[in-house]
Design a protein around this motif. Structure first.
Motif, PDB file in Angstrom:
ATOM      1  N   LEU A 145       0.845  -1.200   0.000  1.00  0.00           N
ATOM      2  CA  LEU A 145       0.000   0.000   0.000  1.00  0.00           C
ATOM      3  C   LEU A 145       0.875   1.243   0.000  1.00  0.00           C
ATOM      4  CD1 LEU A 145      -2.692  -0.772   2.732  1.00  0.00           C
ATOM      5  CD2 LEU A 145      -3.179  -0.264   0.348  1.00  0.00           C
ATOM      6  N   VAL A 147       0.304   5.031   1.077  1.00  0.00           N
ATOM      7  CA  VAL A 147      -0.623   5.977   1.712  1.00  0.00           C
ATOM      8  C   VAL A 147      -0.130   7.391   1.415  1.00  0.00           C
ATOM      9  CG1 VAL A 147      -1.643   6.758   3.881  1.00  0.00           C
ATOM     10  CG2 VAL A 147      -1.175   4.320   3.528  1.00  0.00           C
ATOM     11  N   THR A 171      -1.482  -0.709  -4.250  1.00  0.00           N
ATOM     12  CA  THR A 171      -2.742   0.016  -4.064  1.00  0.00           C
ATOM     13  C   THR A 171      -2.451   1.337  -3.370  1.00  0.00           C
ATOM     14  OG1 THR A 171      -4.041  -2.012  -3.955  1.00  0.00           O
ATOM     15  CG2 THR A 171      -5.000  -0.062  -2.908  1.00  0.00           C
ATOM     16  N   LEU A 173      -3.718   4.691  -1.217  1.00  0.00           N
ATOM     17  CA  LEU A 173      -4.740   5.148  -0.268  1.00  0.00           C
ATOM     18  C   LEU A 173      -4.462   6.624   0.004  1.00  0.00           C
ATOM     19  CD1 LEU A 173      -5.868   3.326   2.978  1.00  0.00           C
ATOM     20  CD2 LEU A 173      -5.550   5.774   2.908  1.00  0.00           C
ATOM     21  N   VAL A 195      -7.889   3.805  -3.089  1.00  0.00           N
ATOM     22  CA  VAL A 195      -8.833   3.961  -1.977  1.00  0.00           C
ATOM     23  C   VAL A 195      -8.731   5.411  -1.518  1.00  0.00           C
ATOM     24  CG1 VAL A 195      -9.464   3.214   0.363  1.00  0.00           C
ATOM     25  CG2 VAL A 195      -8.415   1.583  -1.230  1.00  0.00           C
ATOM     26  N   LEU A 212     -14.083   5.312   4.249  1.00  0.00           N
ATOM     27  CA  LEU A 212     -13.331   4.863   3.081  1.00  0.00           C
ATOM     28  C   LEU A 212     -14.249   4.618   1.891  1.00  0.00           C
ATOM     29  CD1 LEU A 212     -11.482   4.110   5.583  1.00  0.00           C
ATOM     30  CD2 LEU A 212     -10.616   2.241   4.208  1.00  0.00           C
ATOM     31  N   ALA A 214     -13.594   3.023  -2.335  1.00  0.00           N
ATOM     32  CA  ALA A 214     -12.555   2.464  -3.214  1.00  0.00           C
ATOM     33  C   ALA A 214     -13.026   2.437  -4.656  1.00  0.00           C
ATOM     34  CB  ALA A 214     -12.214   1.041  -2.759  1.00  0.00           C
ATOM     35  N   ARG A 223      -8.403  -4.132  -0.119  1.00  0.00           N
ATOM     36  CA  ARG A 223      -9.469  -3.459   0.641  1.00  0.00           C
ATOM     37  C   ARG A 223      -9.349  -3.788   2.137  1.00  0.00           C
ATOM     38  NH1 ARG A 223     -14.769  -1.832  -1.299  1.00  0.00           N
ATOM     39  NH2 ARG A 223     -14.229  -2.401  -3.411  1.00  0.00           N
ATOM     40  N   ALA A 226      -6.309  -1.965   3.560  1.00  0.00           N
ATOM     41  CA  ALA A 226      -6.597  -0.534   3.774  1.00  0.00           C
ATOM     42  C   ALA A 226      -7.447  -0.366   5.026  1.00  0.00           C
ATOM     43  CB  ALA A 226      -7.315   0.046   2.560  1.00  0.00           C
ATOM     44  N   GLU A 227      -8.426  -1.249   5.182  1.00  0.00           N
ATOM     45  CA  GLU A 227      -9.294  -1.155   6.358  1.00  0.00           C
ATOM     46  C   GLU A 227      -8.496  -1.429   7.643  1.00  0.00           C
ATOM     47  OE1 GLU A 227     -13.221  -2.975   6.306  1.00  0.00           O
ATOM     48  OE2 GLU A 227     -12.905  -3.591   8.398  1.00  0.00           O
TER      49      GLU A 227
END
Ligand SMILES: NC(=O)C1=CN([C@@H]2O[C@H](COP(=O)(O)OP(=O)(O)OC[C@H]3O[C@@H](n4cnc5c(N)ncnc54)[C@H](OP(=O)(O)O)[C@@H]3O)[C@@H](O)[C@H]2O)C=CC1
Ligand SMILES: O=C(O)[C@@H]1CCC=N1
Length: 349
Positions: A145, A147, A171, A173, A195, A212, A214, A223, A226-227
């Motif tokens: 991820l 961020v 991914t 975020l 996201v 959130l 996405a 997902r 991220a959560e």
């Protein structure tokens, strides 16, 4: 708003719905294992002058709602959801730094986090690698991820440097206010898994609220990752309709500032009523933190808790007659929220 997000059903352990309200379990500030002094530094950056307790792994429920969600959902909550996750954090200012504190406190391994922030310098926590944007773009192995917590005004010029990571499957975020999933995707080359999250600064002590949304390129695994990151710093809800994020930003993203303003104005009104300044400050601070703790601890809704304070014909009723007048707090708050929502939409462009 009804139906816009789906609540987690903690009894359906085999099913993890794609959109859900994930109430807690937030970490418990000041409980659990002790952590390094740099974390206190970061919290101090947000709360100068306030004694800071260290973050620790959650060891117990802090309120009736979190206890409820935690017990019912125990078997779907992994013991260490952050273990093994690799994260690149771009922007380690107030919000990025607050989240980083929470992640480290909740078990994200220091060697699995890399930070890019030309302005952060030595304030990056010990043991966490700091790199340039050029180095970050070529990290191997690539992070799970990325961020992004830079300002909305600069995010679209910052992101293209990371397009290669997006193309390889990292991914993204983003916590930037306003900037849409489509805008983020475009800045990342047009084929990115993205996201959007809207957190708030109580994340620094594990008491944040994050919402959130996405895009459809985000896998179920990403997902969940991220959560897990956002749950490490508080409560999480998912929405399906991205347009709601502007209102979310206005209510919970900016919301802590309204509460702090309440403390300031309550103290000021106390001074005007004849209290010495330091006593007025103490009363305002303790009243707001105490009321917040009571709200967290009790099952009652806020209106019931308000009525519990209000003796018929008493002093509270006299004050509430002013605050609850037709042209008083409610329309003022509506105007404030609409202004923030409008600004969030403006930031999209
Ligand atoms: N503060 C809050 O309560 C909330 C903020 N947000 C969002 O979080 C984001 C960050 O806000 P906030 O933390 O308040 O702002 P800050 O200015 O504190 O943090 C942004 C950080 O990013 C750094 N930065 C600037 N350019 C780059 C770059 N090219 N690469 C990496 N880092 C860079 C900045 O360094 P320098 O200072 O040197 O420019 C700064 O340290 C915003 O998009 C905001 O909308 C969301 C929810 C709540
Ligand atoms: O003021 C801002 O724009 C950011 C987003 C929400 C809180 N701070």
């Amino acid at each position: 708003m009804a139906g816009a997000f789906r609540p987690v059903d903690g009894n359906r352990h085999s099913h993890v719905p794609p959109y859900r309200l994930a109430l807690g379990p937030g970490p418990e500030p000041g409980r659990g294992r002790r952590t390094g002094g740099h974390r206190a530094w970061r919290v101090r950056a947000l709360l100068p002058g306030v004694p800071v307790r260290h973050l620790g792994r959650q060891v117990g429920p802090g309120g009736h709602r979190r206890r409820f969600a935690r017990n019912r959902g125990r078997s779907v909550i992994m013991a260490d959801p952050l273990k093994g996750l690799s994260v690149l954090l771009v922007g380690c200012g107030k919000m990025g730094g607050a989240m980083l504190l929470g992640w480290l406190g909740q078990g994200l391994a220091r060697e699995n986090v890399v930070v890019v922030d030309p302005g952060a310098g030595t304030s990056v926590p010990e043991g966490v690698r700091s790199v340039t944007p050029e180095e970050a773009a070529h990290l191997t192995p690539r992070p799970d991820l990325c961020v992004v917590a830079v300002k909305p005004q600069t995010i679209k010029t910052v992101l293209p440097a990371y397009a290669a990571l997006a193309a390889q499957g990292t991914t993204f975020l983003s916590v930037a206010a306003g900037t849409t999933l489509a805008g983020l995707d475009q800045a990342l080359g047009g084929n990115a898994a993205v996201v959007r999250a809207m957190p708030n600064t109580p994340a620094a002590i594990g008491r944040g609220m994050s919402v959130l949304v996405a895009n459809d390129r985000v896998s179920d695994v990403a997902r969940a990752a991220a959560e897990a990151l956002m749950r490490a710093v508080g409560t999480v809800a998912w929405v399906e309709d991205e347009a709601l994020i502007d209102a979310v930003t206005a209510v919970s993203g900016s919301g802590p500032a309204y509460v702090f303003l309440l403390v300031e104005t309550l103290a000021e009104a106390g001074r005007a009523a004849g209290l010495p300044g330091d006593l007025a400050d103490l009363l305002a601070r303790q009243t707001v933190t105490g009321a917040g703790a009571l709200l967290d601890a009790m099952p009652d809704d806020p209106a019931t808790l308000r009525r519990n304070v209000t003796s018929p014909g008493g002093t509270t009723a006299a004050a509430l007659d002013v605050l609850m007048a037709e042209d008083a707090l409610a329309p003022l708050m509506r105007r404030a929220i609409l202004a923030a929502q409008h600004r969030s939409r403006e930031l999209a462009s």
